[in-house]
Scaffold this motif. Sequence first.
Motif, PDB file in Angstrom:
ATOM      1  N   LYS A 242     -33.813  89.735  -1.150  1.00 52.49           N
ATOM      2  CA  LYS A 242     -34.395  88.898  -0.097  1.00 52.49           C
ATOM      3  C   LYS A 242     -35.922  88.912  -0.164  1.00 52.49           C
ATOM      4  O   LYS A 242     -36.592  87.877  -0.052  1.00 52.49           O
ATOM      5  CB  LYS A 242     -33.924  89.375   1.265  1.00 52.49           C
ATOM      6  CG  LYS A 242     -32.462  89.077   1.551  1.00 52.49           C
ATOM      7  CD  LYS A 242     -32.091  89.563   2.937  1.00 52.49           C
ATOM      8  CE  LYS A 242     -30.625  89.250   3.247  1.00 52.49           C
ATOM      9  NZ  LYS A 242     -30.237  89.710   4.592  1.00 52.49           N
ATOM     10  N   ASN A 245     -37.069  86.909  -3.215  1.00 58.39           N
ATOM     11  CA  ASN A 245     -36.953  85.470  -2.968  1.00 58.39           C
ATOM     12  C   ASN A 245     -38.060  84.984  -2.051  1.00 58.39           C
ATOM     13  O   ASN A 245     -38.658  83.911  -2.259  1.00 58.39           O
ATOM     14  CB  ASN A 245     -35.597  85.150  -2.365  1.00 58.39           C
ATOM     15  CG  ASN A 245     -34.475  85.330  -3.378  1.00 58.39           C
ATOM     16  OD1 ASN A 245     -34.708  85.206  -4.590  1.00 58.39           O
ATOM     17  ND2 ASN A 245     -33.265  85.609  -2.893  1.00 58.39           N
ATOM     18  N   GLU A 246     -38.348  85.798  -1.035  1.00 60.76           N
ATOM     19  CA  GLU A 246     -39.432  85.413  -0.134  1.00 60.76           C
ATOM     20  C   GLU A 246     -40.763  85.400  -0.873  1.00 60.76           C
ATOM     21  O   GLU A 246     -41.593  84.491  -0.701  1.00 60.76           O
ATOM     22  CB  GLU A 246     -39.488  86.380   1.043  1.00 60.76           C
ATOM     23  CG  GLU A 246     -38.298  86.262   1.996  1.00 60.76           C
ATOM     24  CD  GLU A 246     -38.354  87.270   3.123  1.00 60.76           C
ATOM     25  OE1 GLU A 246     -39.329  88.065   3.151  1.00 60.76           O
ATOM     26  OE2 GLU A 246     -37.431  87.271   3.981  1.00 60.76           O
ATOM     27  N   MET A 248     -41.266  84.934  -4.139  1.00 59.53           N
ATOM     28  CA  MET A 248     -41.287  83.827  -5.093  1.00 59.53           C
ATOM     29  C   MET A 248     -41.482  82.489  -4.392  1.00 59.53           C
ATOM     30  O   MET A 248     -42.110  81.564  -4.935  1.00 59.53           O
ATOM     31  CB  MET A 248     -39.980  83.803  -5.897  1.00 59.53           C
ATOM     32  CG  MET A 248     -39.842  84.978  -6.861  1.00 59.53           C
ATOM     33  SD  MET A 248     -38.265  84.958  -7.753  1.00 59.53           S
ATOM     34  CE  MET A 248     -38.476  83.459  -8.710  1.00 59.53           C
ATOM     35  N   SER A 249     -40.931  82.354  -3.205  1.00 62.06           N
ATOM     36  CA  SER A 249     -41.133  81.110  -2.461  1.00 62.06           C
ATOM     37  C   SER A 249     -42.562  80.964  -1.984  1.00 62.06           C
ATOM     38  O   SER A 249     -43.068  79.865  -1.814  1.00 62.06           O
ATOM     39  CB  SER A 249     -40.164  81.052  -1.285  1.00 62.06           C
ATOM     40  OG  SER A 249     -40.428  82.107  -0.383  1.00 62.06           O
ATOM     41  N   GLN A 250     -43.216  82.103  -1.765  1.00 58.87           N
ATOM     42  CA  GLN A 250     -44.598  82.062  -1.297  1.00 58.87           C
ATOM     43  C   GLN A 250     -45.601  82.032  -2.443  1.00 58.87           C
ATOM     44  O   GLN A 250     -46.712  81.511  -2.306  1.00 58.87           O
ATOM     45  CB  GLN A 250     -44.862  83.283  -0.401  1.00 58.87           C
ATOM     46  CG  GLN A 250     -44.055  83.265   0.893  1.00 58.87           C
ATOM     47  CD  GLN A 250     -44.270  84.507   1.712  1.00 58.87           C
ATOM     48  OE1 GLN A 250     -45.070  85.369   1.326  1.00 58.87           O
ATOM     49  NE2 GLN A 250     -43.574  84.580   2.850  1.00 58.87           N
ATOM     50  N   ASN A 251     -45.224  82.579  -3.605  1.00 60.84           N
ATOM     51  CA  ASN A 251     -46.170  82.644  -4.745  1.00 60.84           C
ATOM     52  C   ASN A 251     -45.385  82.318  -6.010  1.00 60.84           C
ATOM     53  O   ASN A 251     -44.396  82.979  -6.332  1.00 60.84           O
ATOM     54  CB  ASN A 251     -46.769  84.049  -4.841  1.00 60.84           C
ATOM     55  CG  ASN A 251     -47.920  84.101  -5.847  1.00 60.84           C
ATOM     56  OD1 ASN A 251     -48.155  83.145  -6.599  1.00 60.84           O
ATOM     57  ND2 ASN A 251     -48.638  85.215  -5.858  1.00 60.84           N
ATOM     58  N   GLU A 252     -45.796  81.310  -6.735  1.00 57.37           N
ATOM     59  CA  GLU A 252     -45.091  80.874  -7.930  1.00 57.37           C
ATOM     60  C   GLU A 252     -45.175  81.893  -9.062  1.00 57.37           C
ATOM     61  O   GLU A 252     -44.302  81.952  -9.927  1.00 57.37           O
ATOM     62  CB  GLU A 252     -45.651  79.529  -8.418  1.00 57.37           C
ATOM     63  CG  GLU A 252     -45.440  78.403  -7.428  1.00 57.37           C
ATOM     64  CD  GLU A 252     -46.043  77.099  -7.925  1.00 57.37           C
ATOM     65  OE1 GLU A 252     -46.694  77.150  -8.987  1.00 57.37           O
ATOM     66  OE2 GLU A 252     -45.832  76.070  -7.262  1.00 57.37           O
TER      67      GLU A 252
END
Length: 312
Positions: A242, A245-246, A248-252
């Motif tokens: 989790k 994923n959080e 990666m969603s915030q930083n590429e």
Amino acid sequence: MILNEALILPLAFIVFAVIIIAKGVTIVPQSDLYVVERLGKFDKILHGGFHVIIPIIDNIRIKLTSREQLVDIEKQSVITKDNVNISIDGIVFCKVEDAKEATYNVVDFKNAIANLAMTTLRSEIGSMELDDTLSNRETLNIKLQTELGSAAANWGIKVTRVEISDIEVPDEIQKAMNMQMEAEREKRAIETKAKADKEAVIRKAEGFRQEEFLKAEAIERMADAKKYEQEKLAQGQQEAMKLINEAMSQNEKAAEFLLAKDRIVAFKALAESNSKDKMIIPYEVSQLIGSTSVLGDAFFKGMSNGNTNNAS
């Protein structure tokens, strides 16, 4: 001479009086009983102390003692209920309670008690088997005391106790009894050993059962602990995913950071390996080789397609 004859009569009277007085004075010891008769008939019993009786008229018939006396039961041959001939003797303890009855109701109370004891002993032994006679001596003593006591009470005698002192068994019976006792001891030893072995087997089985129960309990607890550990590990991994994923969603570039981190760990392990058959290639070179291989595959694929078209 005349004077001497005159004194003879008074002197004789004085001497006679002294003798009469001396015979009339009786001192009885503390533990004795004197039976006194007057003119041949019972008059009284003198106990310990100072007493005065009438000489010639009163007469001391017999002197008895109030102390406890012993009467021997002579050794005699007696047949038991199971037809075993044994020899037995004993002692009767008695004391005079009524001196008058002990004097006038029986000729010789000691002899009477001894004969009565022998007769009673024959009767009691005849109704008992040999084993009971040898093992229940105390019971036999009580029975004899009861029988003798009821009869001796009519003679003014109290039977305090009876003791069987010795019982002799024939040699062949003695040998048979010894063999029987030896066999009984061996039997008890075997039974005791069998019982001990049984207890040992039971205790061993109980110990094994307890041990297996504890093992099963330990395995169950270990399984529960492992299950708990796996659940916590899965829960931790889930939480980590989790978070990843959080991130990666915030930083590429979070995924590239994680891949780079794993490559560093892999290259470090490979570098520390002792194997000689290894080659470490930088990441950029590997990318170049990968690109070249892709271009080569495309080139050879295009050539093969051209040849096919010309042939057609």
